[in-house]
Motif scaffolding. Structure first.
Motif: not given
Length: 462
Positions: A115-118, A216-220, A39-47
């Motif tokens: 979305s959390l990163v954005k 905060a960002l709410r998770c649906e 999930a981290a990789r798919q979300a764009g985490a490079q490290r």
């Protein structure tokens, strides 16, 4: 700036009652930690920084081929805040967004993490908390907000009766930090609590006290942040993921008679108009083409299945079948077996490390190992390629349009030429030329009346 994901995976998971670390327990066909890393990789985490502790070697070995993963060992487990501080000390200081994730939350979607990163970037937050509103918030920390800013996370046990009713937004445990501000201030955490541990939730209070923005960002989907702490919860999470994957497959044009009896791994691909029957398991990097029927009672791992195939009560591991191949019932293909177009593996057949040519058939009760069969070959029931002498594996070569009679032993290494015919109940130890008949049998002996005398004598003894 590049995104870093710190994934906490150091816990012992005592409620699992296991000698393995909790995060190495399997959900479908992958360990819990694998899902978080994915999930981290798919979300764009490079490290990706994996904080390990209990069972560290098992995690290091599993992820040994993953170049983007750095391991940080938390020798003493003094809380989540301590784990993050260890990561900052050993792998930091960080810059750019830093995700804090957990190795036991396999249901998190990459889209939610992105979305959390954005959200964190858009508001230049020191910390952005992913929150949720579960039907039953008991046990969760509550979010205290004011004018869109998070002011505190109040643990359930510390809430007043009024707060427990009024505060329905809860902490999911997932955060996105500003890496620089996290690295600079993680040392401010204190452990003056009943457990003498450092809690990452206290970073919210640290940043609020410094005047840094926290939102905060709410998770649906309240199921996404669910953690796995016991085998019961593992089964519950597995069922959620099973249904999520199966619904996606059905939406893409795959049929299932009973989706609750079909298990498909996250890396599997299935083509349109294929049907997955009950008690089917598709694991690894299995690929199934279009218009296939898989099951019932079939298990495929790292298998490649062409179009218009039937796989009935069959196990296929690390092997491939091309278009219009039929397998089973009760066939077993393994070790790099390859069935070419229109071939067949029948009932109680095992094929290991062999190539079966176009239109060739191994219909029933046979073992074919370390062999190559040409086109249009027919293998009679009960036939075996004797490929192992106790020390070495040897190869059997069978040409095009060969007919092998039932109960034939082919003692490798041996070659049977194109168009040859081998009589039933033969033991072939020498090469057979193309177009030849090869027959090896001992002479049948019949002694008239012997059986009658035998039974008569046997009766007298009684």
């Amino acid at each position: 700036m590049p995104v870093t994901a710190i994934i906490l995976a150091a816990g012992e998971g005592t409620r699992m009652k296991s000698r393995h670390p909790k995060v190495m327990h399997q959900l479908l066909d992958h360990p819990l930690a694998w899902w978080s890393v994915r999930a981290a990789r798919q979300a764009g985490a490079q490290r990706i920084v994996l904080v390990v502790g209990s069972g560290a070697e098992e995690l290091r070995e599993y992820f040994s081929d993953d170049a983007d993963i750095e391991f940080v060992e938390q020798a003493e487990r003094l809380g989540t805040g301590h784990a993050v501080r260890v990561a900052c000390e050993q792998a930091g200081p960080f810059s750019g967004p830093v995700l804090l994730m957990y190795g036991d939350t396999p249901l998190m979607r990459a889209e939610t993490i992105s979305s959390l990163v954005k959200e964190a970037k858009a508001h230049h937050n020191a910390c952005t908390v992913l929150t949720m509103s579960p039907v039953d918030p008991t046990g969760y920390g509550r979010i205290l907000s004011e004018d869109g800013q998070v002011k505190a996370i109040i643990e359930h046990k510390d809430c007043t009766p009024e707060q427990r009713v009024a505060l329905t937004e809860c902490n999911s445990g997932l955060y996105c930090f500003c890496g620089r501000r996290l690295s600079e201030n993680i040392g401010r955490l204190r452990n003056d609590n009943a457990q003498s541990e450092y809690y990452i939730t206290d970073m919210v209070g640290v940043f609020v006290g410094l005047g840094e923005p926290v939102s905060a960002l709410r998770c649906e989907d309240d199921q996404e942040p669910l953690g796995v702490n016991s085998r019961i919860q593992l089964a519950q999470a597995s069922k959620i993921m099973q249904r999520r994957i199966n619904q996606s497959l059905m939406d893409s044009g795959v049929s299932m008679l009973d989706p609750d009896q079909v298990w498909v791994g996250p890396e599997v691909r299935v083509g349109q108009d294929s049907e997955l029957l009950p008690q089917t398991f598709l694991w690894g990097k299995t690929e199934v083409g279009a218009d296939c029927v898989i099951g019932p009672n079939s298990r495929l791992r790292n298998a490649r299945v062409g179009n218009s195939c039937v796989v009935d009560e069959t196990v296929i591991e690390e092997s491939a079948i091309d278009d219009r191949v039929k397998c089973g019932p009760r066939a077993y293909l393994r070790g790099g077996a390859h069935f070419m177009e229109g071939a067949k593996a029948g009932t109680h057949v095992e094929i290991k490390g062999s190539e079966v040519g176009e239109g060739s058939k191994v219909p029933h009760l046979s073992y074919i190992g370390d062999a190559r069969l040409g086109k249009g070959v027919n293998i009679g029931g009960g036939s075996i390629t004797c490929n192992y002498d106790g020390k070495h594996k040897s190869h059997t070569e069978i040409g095009d349009h060969v007919f092998i009679g039932s109960d034939t032993m082919m003692v490798a290494p041996v070659t049977i030429g194109d168009g040859a015919l081998v009589g039933a109940s033969s033991c072939i130890t020498s090469d057979v030329p193309a177009g030849a008949l090869s027959l090896e049998r001992s002479r049948q002996t019949t002694i008239e009346g012997w059986a009658d005398r035998y039974w008569e004598e046997l009766g007298k003894e009684d």
